[in-house]
Design a protein around this motif. Structure first.
Motif, mmCIF file in Angstrom:
data_model
loop_
_atom_site.group_PDB
_atom_site.id
_atom_site.type_symbol
_atom_site.label_atom_id
_atom_site.label_comp_id
_atom_site.label_asym_id
_atom_site.label_seq_id
_atom_site.Cartn_x
_atom_site.Cartn_y
_atom_site.Cartn_z
ATOM 1 N N ASP A 1 0.941 -1.234 -0.076
ATOM 2 C CA ASP A 1 -0.123 0.005 -0.032
ATOM 3 C C ASP A 1 0.915 1.185 0.075
ATOM 4 O O ASP A 1 1.735 1.483 0.997
ATOM 5 N N CYS B 1 1.536 -5.191 3.488
ATOM 6 C CA CYS B 1 -0.025 -5.385 4.018
ATOM 7 C C CYS B 1 0.231 -6.841 4.910
ATOM 8 O O CYS B 1 0.601 -7.710 4.347
ATOM 9 N N PRO B 2 -0.290 -6.550 6.162
ATOM 10 C CA PRO B 2 -0.482 -7.625 6.759
ATOM 11 C C PRO B 2 -1.553 -8.981 6.318
ATOM 12 O O PRO B 2 -1.552 -9.921 7.053
ATOM 13 N N CYS C 1 -2.277 -1.638 7.462
ATOM 14 C CA CYS C 1 -1.526 -0.731 6.490
ATOM 15 C C CYS C 1 -1.362 0.786 7.158
ATOM 16 O O CYS C 1 -0.660 1.428 6.954
ATOM 17 N N CYS D 1 -6.051 -1.229 4.398
ATOM 18 C CA CYS D 1 -6.490 -1.778 5.738
ATOM 19 C C CYS D 1 -6.261 -0.973 6.819
ATOM 20 O O CYS D 1 -5.261 -0.258 7.083
HETATM 21 ZN ZN LIG Z 1 -3.286 -3.545 4.073
#
Ligand SMILES: [Zn+2]
Length: 255
Positions: free
Chosen positions: A73, A226-227, A161, A144
């Protein structure tokens, strides 16, 4: 009785501004010159975190996948006045499309509304638009965040993010309010045809894939790994650590 409406075929809303049309040969030679010049920066964005860097106008940034499939992101600010001028995802979407292709540009917010960067290479361009309307590198998703995570799961969390980007920009004197809607690189998304809902698919990106963009002004850039990893697991479900990978950032400058 159900109301009926006249049918009209769709018309592309925006007549493309001249600045949205990139001279491809010129940009390809600028890209090659930068890559043949000096690598002025190399950094790793570790998995489940974000990092920032700066670029000079004309620099080319490559973001690649050194280990495995992973979405990123990305946020952009004008380095000289980041509080005033930053990336405008919505208008970029209207000028180009929901998913950016090479030679599309990333535009800044009003009152500036000018190119901040130009997308110059995509190792995944052959993916195109799939049978469900899915495509890569969208300017649709916002990023997110832990607030929506709490709405979905009822649980508090630090690990999105949005929160990573917020942490990362602190060293530049910026805060949560400066983090904005992102360019979602390597992410595969679309809208369902029947209900027009935002969907995602596992990213088709693999180790070694990359995108490159050329800076049109001096930039501050932030990127989150991003997780959600490759986004093969729905938001709200647990994502195992081995699904997440780092991102490699390199910046090249013509000599
Ligand atoms: Zn994310």
């Amino acid at each position: 009785m159900k109301r009926t409406f006249d049918y009209h075929p769709p018309t592309i809303c925006y007549d493309k501004p001249a600045m949205a049309v990139v001279p491809r040969d010129e940009y390809e030679s600028r890209r090659i010159q930068a890559l043949a010049g000096t690598r002025v920066l190399q950094l790793i964005v570790p998995k489940r975190s974000a990092r920032t860097w700066t670029m000079q106008a004309g620099d080319v940034c490559r973001v690649s996948l050194p280990e495995g499939s992973q979405v990123g992101d990305l946020n952009l600010w004008n380095l000289e006045h980041p509080r005033q001028e930053r990336f405008y995802s919505g208008k970029t979407r209207q000028i180009h499309s929901t998913h950016l292709k090479t030679y599309d540009r990333l535009w800044s917010c009003v009152p500036y509304l000018r190119p901040m960067a130009t997308f110059v290479r995509d190792s995944l361009e052959d993916y195109g638009i799939d049978r469900d309307g899915g495509s890569l590198h969208d300017v649709v998703g916002t990023r997110c965040d832990d607030y929506i995570y709490k709405l979905i799961t009822g649980q508090d969390r630090f690990g999105s993010c949005h929160s990573y980007l917020t942490e990362a920009v602190k060293e530049h004197g910026l805060g949560e309010e400066d983090v904005h809607d992102t360019w979602n690189i390597f992410m595969c998304t679309g809208f369902t045809r029947d209900t027009q809902q935002y969907f995602c698919k596992p990213s088709p990106a693999r180790k070694g894939d990359c995108i490159e963009f050329l800076a049109e002004m001096n930039l501050l850039v932030a990127l989150s790994a991003c997780p959600q990893g490759d986004v093969s697991i729905q938001v709200g479900q647990k994502v195992p650590d081995e699904k997440c990978f780092p991102l490699l950032v390199e910046v090249f400058r013509a000599n």
